[in-house]
Design an enzyme around this catalytic site. Structure first.
Site, PDB file in Angstrom:
ATOM      1  CE  LYS A 178       5.889  58.174 -16.403  1.00 43.58           C
ATOM      2  NZ  LYS A 178       4.474  58.553 -16.039  1.00 43.58           N
ATOM      3  CD  GLU A 254       1.269  46.155 -26.805  1.00 43.55           C
ATOM      4  OE1 GLU A 254       0.548  46.366 -25.820  1.00 43.55           O
ATOM      5  OE2 GLU A 254       1.697  45.046 -27.102  1.00 43.55           O
ATOM      6  CB  CYS A 288      -5.911  50.366 -26.598  1.00 47.04           C
ATOM      7  SG  CYS A 288      -5.574  48.655 -26.175  1.00 47.04           S
ATOM      8  CD  GLU A 390      -7.219  56.170 -28.638  1.00 49.38           C
ATOM      9  OE1 GLU A 390      -6.310  56.976 -28.357  1.00 49.38           O
ATOM     10  OE2 GLU A 390      -7.105  54.946 -28.496  1.00 49.38           O
TER      11      GLU A 390
HETATM   12  P1  NAD Z   1      -0.161  58.727 -22.696  1.00 50.60           P
HETATM   13  O1  NAD Z   1       0.585  58.561 -23.953  1.00 50.60           O
HETATM   14  O2  NAD Z   1      -0.652  60.063 -22.315  1.00 50.60           O
HETATM   15  O3  NAD Z   1       0.716  58.252 -21.454  1.00 50.60           O
HETATM   16  C1  NAD Z   1       1.268  56.959 -21.387  1.00 50.60           C
HETATM   17  C2  NAD Z   1       2.526  57.019 -20.549  1.00 50.60           C
HETATM   18  O4  NAD Z   1       3.499  57.797 -21.234  1.00 50.60           O
HETATM   19  C3  NAD Z   1       2.348  57.668 -19.181  1.00 50.60           C
HETATM   20  O5  NAD Z   1       3.099  56.951 -18.238  1.00 50.60           O
HETATM   21  C4  NAD Z   1       2.922  59.057 -19.389  1.00 50.60           C
HETATM   22  O6  NAD Z   1       3.396  59.670 -18.222  1.00 50.60           O
HETATM   23  C5  NAD Z   1       4.055  58.757 -20.343  1.00 50.60           C
HETATM   24  N1  NAD Z   1       4.524  59.888 -21.144  1.00 50.60           N
HETATM   25  C6  NAD Z   1       3.795  60.923 -21.616  1.00 50.60           C
HETATM   26  N2  NAD Z   1       4.598  61.774 -22.327  1.00 50.60           N
HETATM   27  C7  NAD Z   1       5.833  61.236 -22.301  1.00 50.60           C
HETATM   28  C8  NAD Z   1       7.091  61.641 -22.839  1.00 50.60           C
HETATM   29  N3  NAD Z   1       7.230  62.744 -23.555  1.00 50.60           N
HETATM   30  N4  NAD Z   1       8.162  60.854 -22.623  1.00 50.60           N
HETATM   31  C9  NAD Z   1       8.046  59.712 -21.920  1.00 50.60           C
HETATM   32  N5  NAD Z   1       6.882  59.295 -21.355  1.00 50.60           N
HETATM   33  C10 NAD Z   1       5.795  60.031 -21.551  1.00 50.60           C
HETATM   34  O7  NAD Z   1      -1.347  57.661 -22.743  1.00 50.60           O
HETATM   35  P2  NAD Z   1      -2.494  57.450 -21.665  1.00 50.60           P
HETATM   36  O8  NAD Z   1      -3.418  58.615 -21.769  1.00 50.60           O
HETATM   37  O9  NAD Z   1      -1.867  57.097 -20.356  1.00 50.60           O
HETATM   38  O10 NAD Z   1      -3.203  56.136 -22.216  1.00 50.60           O
HETATM   39  C11 NAD Z   1      -4.249  56.131 -23.130  1.00 50.60           C
HETATM   40  C12 NAD Z   1      -3.711  55.864 -24.531  1.00 50.60           C
HETATM   41  O11 NAD Z   1      -3.028  54.603 -24.526  1.00 50.60           O
HETATM   42  C13 NAD Z   1      -4.787  55.715 -25.582  1.00 50.60           C
HETATM   43  O12 NAD Z   1      -4.373  56.348 -26.756  1.00 50.60           O
HETATM   44  C14 NAD Z   1      -4.867  54.209 -25.809  1.00 50.60           C
HETATM   45  O13 NAD Z   1      -5.360  53.831 -27.061  1.00 50.60           O
HETATM   46  C15 NAD Z   1      -3.448  53.819 -25.631  1.00 50.60           C
HETATM   47  N6  NAD Z   1      -3.355  52.393 -25.288  1.00 50.60           N
HETATM   48  C16 NAD Z   1      -2.916  51.519 -26.247  1.00 50.60           C
HETATM   49  C17 NAD Z   1      -2.855  50.158 -25.964  1.00 50.60           C
HETATM   50  C18 NAD Z   1      -2.421  49.150 -26.988  1.00 50.60           C
HETATM   51  O14 NAD Z   1      -2.178  48.008 -26.616  1.00 50.60           O
HETATM   52  N7  NAD Z   1      -2.306  49.506 -28.252  1.00 50.60           N
HETATM   53  C19 NAD Z   1      -3.223  49.702 -24.706  1.00 50.60           C
HETATM   54  C20 NAD Z   1      -3.673  50.626 -23.763  1.00 50.60           C
HETATM   55  C21 NAD Z   1      -3.716  51.982 -24.070  1.00 50.60           C
HETATM   56  O1  6OD Z   2      -4.723  41.959 -23.475  1.00 45.81           O
HETATM   57  C1  6OD Z   2      -3.626  42.511 -23.640  1.00 45.81           C
HETATM   58  O2  6OD Z   2      -2.565  41.896 -23.644  1.00 45.81           O
HETATM   59  C2  6OD Z   2      -3.582  43.946 -23.857  1.00 45.81           C
HETATM   60  N1  6OD Z   2      -2.375  44.474 -24.125  1.00 45.81           N
HETATM   61  C3  6OD Z   2      -4.715  44.654 -23.776  1.00 45.81           C
HETATM   62  C4  6OD Z   2      -4.795  46.030 -24.040  1.00 45.81           C
HETATM   63  C5  6OD Z   2      -5.868  46.716 -23.674  1.00 45.81           C
HETATM   64  C6  6OD Z   2      -5.955  48.125 -23.951  1.00 45.81           C
HETATM   65  O3  6OD Z   2      -6.559  48.908 -23.276  1.00 45.81           O
END
Ligand code: NAD
Ligand code: 6OD
Length: 486
Positions: A178, A254, A288, A390
């Site tokens: 998804k 993550e 992230c 964040e």
């Molecule tokens: P988000 O949590 O809003 O959405 C991520 C995904 O989850 C989307 O596909 C969304 O539709 C889905 N989703 C939302 N609510 C849900 C629910 N109740 N049940 C199932 N699925 C659901 O995140 P975002 O805004 O898309 O991404 C940004 C966030 O992601 C930031 O907090 C960032 O730090 C984090 N991020 C973390 C990493 C990492 O590796 N740690 C990497 C990239 C992004």
């Molecule tokens: O480099 C990666 O494998 C990874 N998961 C990066 C994440 C980036 C976050 O925005």
């Protein structure tokens, strides 16, 4: 206008309900396409297809054949490189150079690295003494976990989605993805590549839709999903973990970060500026691992702030296809409002705004985009929301420090624990600091330098589990022990 359909059992299909939602370009707000909105029916069909493939053609393939297919997927992405770049650029509005040099090649690399890992991994064995003297042999084997639900975010859609899909498939699982509702493009395109290179139908499935009360929730709640891997916000992870508790399904998470950069006065200032500016402004701060808190040893503080501001002023917003553009928009109007809300709070709290602090006035088509200015603050208290929450925008707060002990305490004063970067020429100090900062990933004199065989993930509320190299096998396989009495 593009139509983004679900990819289920090897075919592109619309929603049974006929429902769809708009996909708008972040850089100018123009309507780019319509995305099929999945419901329970589509999730059911995708999970069924994934189960059939898991027990049928995918299960029958040897590890070598599976590995060859993953390499073919990587080559398929490379063959369709321009299409992937265009799709991701349209979805995110980020400059072509970043897509072409980093994010899309990395999508292909994810398949290559796990094609290699799965062919080279061994398992343990023990010769166990027994009272009769004959002994026993214990050895373990790895089995795929089953149907994996993959929930991915919008900030680097192909990279982050394939970082999960590639190891899942390498280990013999099948997936239902998804993707974020904001970025349907490359997940859909990957379906075409899967078919073109002969990945059996049902191995890779995509259902589009939203999170709560939509495809995301229906997928994570589905009893036919054996494990869930998620990248996104910490708040969303909490909801998904509750869904996964039903049936005791495993999760790999993550999530968010509030990452620090720690700069000592002996650091190479040019190296620091290149790395830190990139870590604050890359992808418009929507990484992230990005830095939102910078701690600078006092003798270097004023010089560093002035130089970072100079770097921010070189950023040029524009159309992502224009080669002069090196700064993109935020993903959505909603996210723009969130980031501007933090800009306002910083001003209200009396921060010194060295540059930025608002939305730029852009002309022509760009006026409809989700733009914010790169922003540098100083002067806020350590418990202010700007330091603790964040933001996920192109901004950072810079604060001076006087001792190692002080900066360790400051860096660790957060609910998050994803990443840090430490800048110093003193390697003994670098080792000391790296061990003291409570994060999953520490970079010394660099940032976002990735070796895909290393463990990747966050401490505290930034994640659960590690992905990367053999560590991905911990989540995507079930380790079974077999004891043979000799
Ligand atoms: P988000 O949590 O809003 O959405 C991520 C995904 O989850 C989307 O596909 C969304 O539709 C889905 N989703 C939302 N609510 C849900 C629910 N109740 N049940 C199932 N699925 C659901 O995140 P975002 O805004 O898309 O991404 C940004 C966030 O992601 C930031 O907090 C960032 O730090 C984090 N991020 C973390 C990493 C990492 O590796 N740690 C990497 C990239 C992004
Ligand atoms: O480099 C990666 O494998 C990874 N998961 C990066 C994440 C980036 C976050 O925005």
């Amino acid at each position: 206008m593009t139509e983004f359909k679900h990819f289920i059992d090897g075919a592109f299909v619309e929603s049974a309900s006929g429902r769809s939602f708009e996909n708008r370009r972040p850089h100018d707000g123009e309507l780019a396409g319509l995305v099929a909105e999945g419901g329970r029916a589509e999730v059911d069909a995708a999970v069924r297809a994934a189960r059939t493939a898991l027990e049928g053609p995918w299960h029958k393939l040897s590890v070598d054949d599976r590995s060859d297919l993953l390499r073919a997927v990587a080559d398929g992405i490379t063959r369709r490189f321009d299409d992937f770049v265009a799709a991701e650029m349209a979805d995110t509005g980020q400059p072509r150079s970043m897509m072409a040099h980093a994010f899309i090649p990395r999508g292909a690399a994810n398949f290559k690295v796990f094609a290699d890992v799965i062919k080279n991994v061994s398992t343990e064995s023990f010769q166990t003494p027994t009272p009769d003297g004959a002994g026993a042999l214990n050895y373990s084997i790895r089995k795929p976990k089953g149907v994996i639900g993959v929930i991915s975010p919008w900030n680097s859609p192909l990279l982050l989605m394939t970082w999960k899909v590639a190891p899942a498939l390498a280990c013999g699982n099948t997936v239902v993805v998804k993707p974020s509702e904001e970025t349907p493009g490359t997940a859909t395109l990957l379906g075409e590549v899967m078919n073109a290179v002969g990945v059996p139908k049902g191995v890779y499935n995509v259902v589009h839709g939203f999170g709560p009360n939509s495809a995301g929730a229906f997928l994570t709640e589905h009893p036919g999903v054996d494990a869930i891997t998620f990248t996104g916000e910490t708040r969303t992870g909490t909801v998904i973990m509750k869904a996964a508790a039903e049936g005791l399904r495993d999760v790999s998470f993550e999530m968010g970060g509030k990452n620090s950069a720690i700069i000592f006065a002996d650091a190479d200032i040019d190296q620091v500026l290149d790395g830190c500016a990139r870590s604050v402004f890359l992808n418009t701060g929507q990484v992230c691992l990005g830095t939102e808190r910078i701690y600078v040893e006092r003798p270097l503080f004023d010089r560093f702030v002035a130089a970072l501001v100079d770097r921010a002023k070189t950023l040029k917003p524009g159309d992502p296809t224009d080669s002069a553009t090196n700064f993109g928009p935020l993903i959505s109007r909603e996210h723009q409002q969130k980031v501007l809300g933090y800009y306002e709070r910083a001003r209200d709290a009396g921060a010194t705004v060295w540059t930025g602090g608002g939305a730029p006035l852009l002309e022509g088509a760009l006026a409809g985009g989700n733009w914010v200015e790169p922003t540098v603050w100083t002067g806020l208290g350590d418990d202010h929301a700007i330091i603790q929450e964040e933001i996920f925008g192109p901004c950072c707060h810079v604060r001076p420090f006087d001792s190692e002990a002080e900066v360790v305490a400051l860096a660790n004063d957060t609910q998050y624990g994803l990443a840090t970067s430490i800048w110093t020429r003193d390697l003994s100090r670098a080792h000391r600091m790296a061990a003291a900062i409570d994060v999953g990933i520490t970079w010394v004199n660099c940032w976002f330098l990735r070796d895909l065989r290393t463990p990747f993930g966050g401490s505290k509320q930034s994640g659960i589990g590690r992905e990367g190299g053999v560590h991905s096998l911990e989540f995507y396989t079930e380790l079974r022990n077999i004891c043979i009495k000799l």
